[in-house]
Motif scaffolding. Structure first.
Motif, mmCIF file in Angstrom:
data_model
loop_
_atom_site.group_PDB
_atom_site.id
_atom_site.type_symbol
_atom_site.label_atom_id
_atom_site.label_comp_id
_atom_site.label_asym_id
_atom_site.label_seq_id
_atom_site.Cartn_x
_atom_site.Cartn_y
_atom_site.Cartn_z
ATOM 1 N N TYR A 54 -18.564 0.820 4.685
ATOM 2 C CA TYR A 54 -17.462 -0.132 4.533
ATOM 3 C C TYR A 54 -16.269 0.531 3.849
ATOM 4 O O TYR A 54 -15.124 0.318 4.250
ATOM 5 N N ASP A 55 -16.511 1.329 2.817
ATOM 6 C CA ASP A 55 -15.415 1.994 2.100
ATOM 7 C C ASP A 55 -14.618 2.899 3.036
ATOM 8 O O ASP A 55 -13.397 3.025 2.903
ATOM 9 N N HIS A 56 -15.311 3.523 3.969
ATOM 10 C CA HIS A 56 -14.625 4.381 4.948
ATOM 11 C C HIS A 56 -13.666 3.553 5.793
ATOM 12 O O HIS A 56 -12.514 3.962 6.018
ATOM 13 N N TYR A 57 -14.105 2.396 6.240
ATOM 14 C CA TYR A 57 -13.231 1.530 7.039
ATOM 15 C C TYR A 57 -12.067 1.003 6.202
ATOM 16 O O TYR A 57 -10.922 0.961 6.665
ATOM 17 N N LEU A 58 -12.348 0.610 4.981
ATOM 18 C CA LEU A 58 -11.299 0.064 4.115
ATOM 19 C C LEU A 58 -10.217 1.104 3.855
ATOM 20 O O LEU A 58 -9.020 0.784 3.823
ATOM 21 N N SER A 59 -10.616 2.358 3.703
ATOM 22 C CA SER A 59 -9.642 3.421 3.422
ATOM 23 C C SER A 59 -8.761 3.723 4.631
ATOM 24 O O SER A 59 -7.703 4.332 4.498
ATOM 25 N N ASN A 60 -9.195 3.292 5.812
ATOM 26 C CA ASN A 60 -8.426 3.555 7.034
ATOM 27 C C ASN A 60 -7.622 2.352 7.510
ATOM 28 O O ASN A 60 -6.988 2.421 8.572
ATOM 29 N N VAL A 61 -7.630 1.280 6.741
ATOM 30 C CA VAL A 61 -6.888 0.088 7.129
ATOM 31 C C VAL A 61 -5.383 0.293 6.988
ATOM 32 O O VAL A 61 -4.593 -0.217 7.798
ATOM 33 N N SER A 62 -4.955 1.040 5.983
ATOM 34 C CA SER A 62 -3.520 1.128 5.663
ATOM 35 C C SER A 62 -2.692 1.599 6.841
ATOM 36 O O SER A 62 -1.641 1.018 7.150
ATOM 37 N N HIS A 63 -3.115 2.662 7.520
ATOM 38 C CA HIS A 63 -2.279 3.183 8.614
ATOM 39 C C HIS A 63 -2.307 2.250 9.829
ATOM 40 O O HIS A 63 -1.360 2.231 10.620
#
Length: 413
Positions: free
Chosen positions: A137-146
């Motif tokens: 989940y943390d991996h997905y959350l870190s990629n939300v911004s772009h």
């Protein structure tokens, strides 16, 4: 307090080196007459994001087909990583809104992405069906911004659906919605250095350069001459390398534009440092038809280019607190805000247009740097509410509830 601004004689022009300066601050309301979305419009657009003709490419770019249909990036029905982040982002917006009494603010949501709240259990399951074996989940959350930034950028279009204006003809003496403002700006630019600070990401103000009012008298600190940065332009099945402007900090025109929160055409170029890490080197301006990931730098040797690998999208600041944290980034924003502070200190007067006075960082800078006790200021906002009224009291500003079209020199006598 008196403005002491003479706008009567348009024929007298003072040499730039002998001029005093005036500061202007523009907010989202300045672009509203052109049809650009304001806060509530952005909220609704992101809540109900229409992606029928849009999808994310394997390279991480929000894309549509040349015929306006949705591109097909799936291979045998399998989503690429950015498509999955896109699905997750839309789910996250929906769940966040439900958790906050069905209220959504696009800038507050950006702060939420970076917060501990986003790691609560109610959000953790939103990407379970999208995860590969080793993804989290943390991996997905870190990629939300772009993903989220490109969704927001897609909505930044005027009432005609345009965001670029370099294809429009020269406007001699008419610019719908802005004639009054442009006439005053033209007159001011003959006797003052006019420092225009905008919080908007759109390219509306730059389009004024192509009018009889302004006629090329805007500089924004970017310069093409001698640049070794290029963008790849593909047109009619042909590929061209186009030289790009890069930020030099040189302002040599009477009207000087400072885009404090970035722009739809600002992109950082990355390079390898001595440790092999990719670090941002210089901000460049892309042009219509050139993607943020299509930037190259000519090598000092005779052949070849270095490619910047990380730019999915243009760089602009959002979030109520996230953007304040970036004000000290040394490559561009720290320089812009240093100029903003100096311009406020040296300004003979301050004109604020279409700014809702909700940005605490900007508010504090104005209060700390502009001599509002001894120099005049005004706010032009037809729909000024309580927040604007309270801030106007703090900086002793007079509110003019008029359209931008109706701005005239008599306001500053």
């Amino acid at each position: 307090m008196k403005w002491q601004i003479d706008l009567d004689d348009e024929d007298i022009e003072i040499p730039i080196e002998r001029r005093k300066s005036i500061s202007i601050l523009l907010g989202a309301g300045f672009s509203a007459p052109k049809g650009y979305p304001i806060g509530n419009d952005m909220n609704e657009g992101l809540l109900h994001f229409n992606d029928k003709a849009l999808d994310f490419s394997p390279g991480g770019n929000l894309t549509t087909s040349v015929d306006g249909t949705k591109p097909k990036f799936q291979i045998d029905g399998v989503y690429n990583n950015h498509q999955k982040y896109f699905i997750f982002c839309k789910r996250l917006i929906e769940e966040y809104t439900a958790a906050h009494s069905n209220k959504f603010d696009y800038e507050v949501f950006y702060d939420f992405i970076k917060s501990n709240e986003a790691k609560q259990d109610r959000y953790q399951s939103l990407c379970n069906d999208l995860l590969y074996e080793y993804e989290t989940y943390d991996h997905y959350l870190s990629n939300v911004s772009h993903i989220y930034n490109q969704m927001a950028a897609h909505l930044l279009k005027d009432g005609e659906g345009k965001s670029w204006y370099d294809d429009e003809p020269f406007k001699v003496n008419f610019y719908e919605g802005y004639n009054g403002f442009l006439k005053v700006l033209s007159q001011l630019s003959k006797v003052y250095i006019v420092n225009v600070h905008t919080l908007n990401h759109d390219l509306l103000f730059e389009s004024f350069n192509n009018t009889g009012f302004i006629n090329g008298n805007i500089s924004d600190g970017f310069d093409e001459y001698g640049s070794n940065y290029y963008g790849k332009l593909i047109h009619d099945k042909r590929t061209y390398h186009c030289r790009l402007e890069r930020y030099t900090g040189r302002y040599n025109k009477p009207i000087r534009l400072y885009k404090l929160h970035g722009s739809l055409d600002y992109v950082p170029f990355y390079r390898n440092d001595k440790n092999g890490l990719m670090v941002p080197e210089k901000y460049v301006k892309i042009k219509w038809g050139i993607g943020a990931g299509d930037i190259m730098k000519g090598r000092k040797s005779k052949f070849g280019y270095n490619i910047s690998p990380f730019a999915y999208h243009s760089d602009f600041l959002t979030g109520t607190t996230s953007k304040i944290q970036r004000y000290n980034e040394p490559l561009l924003f720290k320089k812009l805000f240093k100029k903003f502070r100096n311009n406020l200190r040296n300004a003979e007067s301050l004109i604020i247009i279409g700014y809702g006075c909700k940005d605490t960082g900007i508010n504090e800078l104005v209060q700390n740097c502009f001599d509002f006790k001894n120099k005049p200021s005004c706010i032009i906002d037809k729909y000024a509410g309580e927040t604007v009224e309270k801030y106007a009291e703090k900086i002793h500003a007079k509110i003019h509830r008029i359209d931008i079209e109706d701005v005239n020199g008599n306001l500053f006598q």
